[in-house]
Motif scaffolding. Structure first.
Motif, PDB file in Angstrom:
ATOM      1  N   VAL A  98     -10.672  -6.736   7.174  1.00 35.20           N
ATOM      2  CA  VAL A  98     -12.016  -6.359   6.740  1.00 35.20           C
ATOM      3  C   VAL A  98     -13.010  -6.700   7.845  1.00 35.20           C
ATOM      4  CG1 VAL A  98     -13.824  -6.750   5.017  1.00 35.20           C
ATOM      5  CG2 VAL A  98     -11.416  -6.771   4.331  1.00 35.20           C
ATOM      6  N   TYR A  99     -13.856  -5.716   8.136  1.00 35.38           N
ATOM      7  CA  TYR A  99     -14.921  -5.888   9.135  1.00 35.38           C
ATOM      8  C   TYR A  99     -16.263  -5.535   8.509  1.00 35.38           C
ATOM      9  CZ  TYR A  99     -11.235  -5.437  12.713  1.00 35.38           C
ATOM     10  OH  TYR A  99     -10.115  -5.591  13.491  1.00 35.38           O
ATOM     11  N   ARG A 100     -17.299  -6.123   9.044  1.00 31.94           N
ATOM     12  CA  ARG A 100     -18.665  -5.630   8.851  1.00 31.94           C
ATOM     13  C   ARG A 100     -19.161  -5.404  10.264  1.00 31.94           C
ATOM     14  NH1 ARG A 100     -22.150  -3.858   4.710  1.00 31.94           N
ATOM     15  NH2 ARG A 100     -24.013  -3.319   5.852  1.00 31.94           N
ATOM     16  N   GLY A 101     -19.305  -4.151  10.628  1.00 31.63           N
ATOM     17  CA  GLY A 101     -19.619  -3.838  12.008  1.00 31.63           C
ATOM     18  C   GLY A 101     -18.471  -4.288  12.892  1.00 31.63           C
ATOM     19  N   ALA A 102     -18.786  -4.982  13.958  1.00 36.53           N
ATOM     20  CA  ALA A 102     -17.758  -5.406  14.909  1.00 36.53           C
ATOM     21  C   ALA A 102     -17.113  -6.739  14.536  1.00 36.53           C
ATOM     22  CB  ALA A 102     -18.367  -5.500  16.306  1.00 36.53           C
ATOM     23  N   LYS A 103     -17.649  -7.416  13.517  1.00 38.57           N
ATOM     24  CA  LYS A 103     -17.159  -8.749  13.172  1.00 38.57           C
ATOM     25  C   LYS A 103     -16.044  -8.689  12.135  1.00 38.57           C
ATOM     26  CE  LYS A 103     -18.619 -13.279  11.686  1.00 38.57           C
ATOM     27  NZ  LYS A 103     -19.688 -14.115  11.198  1.00 38.57           N
ATOM     28  N   GLU A 104     -14.891  -9.263  12.483  1.00 33.80           N
ATOM     29  CA  GLU A 104     -13.810  -9.391  11.516  1.00 33.80           C
ATOM     30  C   GLU A 104     -14.156 -10.492  10.534  1.00 33.80           C
ATOM     31  OE1 GLU A 104      -9.181 -10.791  11.272  1.00 33.80           O
ATOM     32  OE2 GLU A 104      -9.727  -9.572  13.018  1.00 33.80           O
ATOM     33  N   LEU A 105     -14.098 -10.168   9.245  1.00 34.34           N
ATOM     34  CA  LEU A 105     -14.481 -11.118   8.204  1.00 34.34           C
ATOM     35  C   LEU A 105     -13.291 -11.691   7.440  1.00 34.34           C
ATOM     36  CD1 LEU A 105     -17.506  -9.146   6.738  1.00 34.34           C
ATOM     37  CD2 LEU A 105     -17.561 -11.014   8.401  1.00 34.34           C
ATOM     38  N   ALA A 106     -12.220 -10.924   7.332  1.00 31.49           N
ATOM     39  CA  ALA A 106     -11.064 -11.382   6.559  1.00 31.49           C
ATOM     40  C   ALA A 106      -9.831 -10.606   6.994  1.00 31.49           C
ATOM     41  CB  ALA A 106     -11.317 -11.186   5.067  1.00 31.49           C
ATOM     42  N   ARG A 107      -8.672 -11.243   6.786  1.00 31.40           N
ATOM     43  CA  ARG A 107      -7.399 -10.615   7.128  1.00 31.40           C
ATOM     44  C   ARG A 107      -6.334 -11.205   6.206  1.00 31.40           C
ATOM     45  NH1 ARG A 107      -4.701  -9.159  12.666  1.00 31.40           N
ATOM     46  NH2 ARG A 107      -6.877  -8.839  13.239  1.00 31.40           N
ATOM     47  N   SER A 108      -5.441 -10.347   5.736  1.00 33.23           N
ATOM     48  CA  SER A 108      -4.318 -10.834   4.945  1.00 33.23           C
ATOM     49  C   SER A 108      -3.104  -9.959   5.210  1.00 33.23           C
ATOM     50  CB  SER A 108      -4.642 -10.825   3.446  1.00 33.23           C
ATOM     51  OG  SER A 108      -4.643  -9.497   2.959  1.00 33.23           O
ATOM     52  N   THR A 109      -1.952 -10.527   4.979  1.00 29.30           N
ATOM     53  CA  THR A 109      -0.700  -9.784   5.090  1.00 29.30           C
ATOM     54  C   THR A 109       0.084 -10.017   3.806  1.00 29.30           C
ATOM     55  OG1 THR A 109      -0.652 -10.030   7.482  1.00 29.30           O
ATOM     56  CG2 THR A 109       1.423  -9.468   6.417  1.00 29.30           C
ATOM     57  N   GLY A 110       0.442  -8.917   3.151  1.00 27.33           N
ATOM     58  CA  GLY A 110       1.261  -9.004   1.955  1.00 27.33           C
ATOM     59  C   GLY A 110       0.513  -9.340   0.682  1.00 27.33           C
ATOM     60  N   GLU A 111      -0.800  -9.356   0.730  1.00 23.29           N
ATOM     61  CA  GLU A 111      -1.592  -9.696  -0.458  1.00 23.29           C
ATOM     62  C   GLU A 111      -1.554  -8.542  -1.454  1.00 23.29           C
ATOM     63  OE1 GLU A 111      -2.929 -11.617  -3.038  1.00 23.29           O
ATOM     64  OE2 GLU A 111      -3.513 -12.763  -1.250  1.00 23.29           O
ATOM     65  N   THR A 112      -1.216  -8.840  -2.710  1.00 17.93           N
ATOM     66  CA  THR A 112      -1.216  -7.814  -3.747  1.00 17.93           C
ATOM     67  C   THR A 112      -2.051  -8.214  -4.962  1.00 17.93           C
ATOM     68  OG1 THR A 112       0.832  -8.685  -4.701  1.00 17.93           O
ATOM     69  CG2 THR A 112       1.046  -6.884  -3.081  1.00 17.93           C
ATOM     70  N   ASP A 113      -2.686  -9.359  -4.909  1.00 18.46           N
ATOM     71  CA  ASP A 113      -3.539  -9.785  -6.019  1.00 18.46           C
ATOM     72  C   ASP A 113      -4.864  -9.028  -5.948  1.00 18.46           C
ATOM     73  OD1 ASP A 113      -4.443 -11.468  -8.222  1.00 18.46           O
ATOM     74  OD2 ASP A 113      -5.749 -12.388  -6.720  1.00 18.46           O
ATOM     75  N   PRO A 114      -5.180  -8.231  -6.969  1.00 25.77           N
ATOM     76  CA  PRO A 114      -6.418  -7.441  -6.932  1.00 25.77           C
ATOM     77  C   PRO A 114      -7.679  -8.291  -6.729  1.00 25.77           C
ATOM     78  CG  PRO A 114      -5.025  -6.705  -8.738  1.00 25.77           C
ATOM     79  CD  PRO A 114      -4.402  -7.954  -8.175  1.00 25.77           C
ATOM     80  N   THR A 115      -7.722  -9.462  -7.336  1.00 26.76           N
ATOM     81  CA  THR A 115      -8.901 -10.322  -7.198  1.00 26.76           C
ATOM     82  C   THR A 115      -9.056 -10.794  -5.756  1.00 26.76           C
ATOM     83  OG1 THR A 115      -8.655 -11.035  -9.493  1.00 26.76           O
ATOM     84  CG2 THR A 115     -10.029 -12.405  -8.067  1.00 26.76           C
ATOM     85  N   ALA A 116      -7.962 -11.154  -5.127  1.00 25.70           N
ATOM     86  CA  ALA A 116      -8.017 -11.610  -3.733  1.00 25.70           C
ATOM     87  C   ALA A 116      -8.426 -10.465  -2.804  1.00 25.70           C
ATOM     88  CB  ALA A 116      -6.666 -12.178  -3.312  1.00 25.70           C
ATOM     89  N   ILE A 117      -7.878  -9.271  -3.021  1.00 27.36           N
ATOM     90  CA  ILE A 117      -8.229  -8.132  -2.178  1.00 27.36           C
ATOM     91  C   ILE A 117      -9.699  -7.768  -2.375  1.00 27.36           C
ATOM     92  CG2 ILE A 117      -7.789  -5.676  -1.747  1.00 27.36           C
ATOM     93  CD1 ILE A 117      -4.812  -6.274  -2.401  1.00 27.36           C
ATOM     94  N   ARG A 118     -10.157  -7.772  -3.624  1.00 27.91           N
ATOM     95  CA  ARG A 118     -11.581  -7.509  -3.903  1.00 27.91           C
ATOM     96  C   ARG A 118     -12.479  -8.535  -3.218  1.00 27.91           C
ATOM     97  NH1 ARG A 118     -12.922  -3.925  -7.560  1.00 27.91           N
ATOM     98  NH2 ARG A 118     -11.297  -3.089  -8.885  1.00 27.91           N
ATOM     99  N   GLY A 119     -12.051  -9.793  -3.270  1.00 24.79           N
ATOM    100  CA  GLY A 119     -12.832 -10.849  -2.631  1.00 24.79           C
ATOM    101  C   GLY A 119     -12.936 -10.672  -1.139  1.00 24.79           C
ATOM    102  N   MET A 120     -11.813 -10.281  -0.522  1.00 21.79           N
ATOM    103  CA  MET A 120     -11.824 -10.023   0.926  1.00 21.79           C
ATOM    104  C   MET A 120     -12.800  -8.896   1.265  1.00 21.79           C
ATOM    105  SD  MET A 120      -7.835  -9.920   2.109  1.00 21.79           S
ATOM    106  CE  MET A 120      -8.309  -8.819   3.421  1.00 21.79           C
ATOM    107  N   ILE A 121     -12.648  -7.782   0.579  1.00 20.93           N
ATOM    108  CA  ILE A 121     -13.482  -6.612   0.868  1.00 20.93           C
ATOM    109  C   ILE A 121     -14.941  -6.891   0.525  1.00 20.93           C
ATOM    110  CG2 ILE A 121     -13.903  -4.189   0.234  1.00 20.93           C
ATOM    111  CD1 ILE A 121     -10.809  -3.934  -0.022  1.00 20.93           C
ATOM    112  N   GLY A 122     -15.157  -7.672  -0.521  1.00 20.95           N
ATOM    113  CA  GLY A 122     -16.518  -8.021  -0.922  1.00 20.95           C
ATOM    114  C   GLY A 122     -17.293  -8.751   0.156  1.00 20.95           C
ATOM    115  N   LYS A 123     -16.608  -9.427   1.070  1.00 21.82           N
ATOM    116  CA  LYS A 123     -17.273 -10.146   2.156  1.00 21.82           C
ATOM    117  C   LYS A 123     -18.037  -9.201   3.083  1.00 21.82           C
ATOM    118  CE  LYS A 123     -14.018 -13.955   2.264  1.00 21.82           C
ATOM    119  NZ  LYS A 123     -13.088 -14.735   3.059  1.00 21.82           N
ATOM    120  N   ALA A 124     -17.659  -7.927   3.091  1.00 24.14           N
ATOM    121  CA  ALA A 124     -18.300  -6.954   3.981  1.00 24.14           C
ATOM    122  C   ALA A 124     -19.555  -6.342   3.358  1.00 24.14           C
ATOM    123  CB  ALA A 124     -17.324  -5.846   4.355  1.00 24.14           C
ATOM    124  N   PHE A 125     -19.843  -6.674   2.108  1.00 27.53           N
ATOM    125  CA  PHE A 125     -21.010  -6.091   1.427  1.00 27.53           C
ATOM    126  C   PHE A 125     -22.096  -7.119   1.188  1.00 27.53           C
ATOM    127  CE2 PHE A 125     -17.745  -3.032   0.678  1.00 27.53           C
ATOM    128  CZ  PHE A 125     -18.398  -1.817   0.708  1.00 27.53           C
TER     129      PHE A 125
END
Length: 125
Positions: A98-125
């Motif tokens: 997950v990025y916001r512009g050029a800054k990487e905000l989060a990264r995961s490998t193998g994550e399938t928990d919807p709450t965790a994925i939402r939380g990662m992506i939410g960091k960009a908003f």
């Protein structure tokens, strides 16, 4: 009363349209750089067609894409985009970055928990 064909068509559309809403586009450097320059929220998905974890992630990402139309989603094919994997320092399929512009905000490998994925992506908003 709708015909059997009409009902079948409506059911098919109800199942097909949500998958079309997943606005992922193949990773290309220019769209990625343009989204970064515009300071947009970006999700880079590293997937492989044979990967069961990637298949688990897909409906979660599709749902988030419907909820967050401003999210730019770029798909990297793990099997064929080795140069991109090297550039992004990715070693495994099912990696989400997950990025916001050029800054990487989060990264995961193998994550399938919807709450965790939402939380990662939410960091960009």
């Amino acid at each position: 009363m709708p015909s059997t064909f009409s009902r079948a068509l409506l059911v098919a559309v109800a199942f097909i349209l949500p998958t079309l809403a997943h606005a992922a586009q193949p990773y290309e450097p220019k769209p990625f750089q343009a989204a970064q320059a515009a300071n947009k929220p970006i999700l880079v998905e590293v997937t492989a067609p044979w990967c069961p974890t990637c298949r688990q992630q897909k409906p979660i990402v599709q749902q988030i894409a419907r909820e967050k139309p401003d999210l730019v989603i770029l798909n990297v094919d793990f099997d064929s985009a080795k140069d991109v994997l090297k550039q992004l320092k990715v070693q495994h399929q099912s990696t989400l970055i997950v990025y916001r512009g050029a800054k990487e905000l989060a990264r995961s490998t193998g994550e399938t928990d919807p709450t965790a994925i939402r939380g990662m992506i939410g960091k960009a908003f």
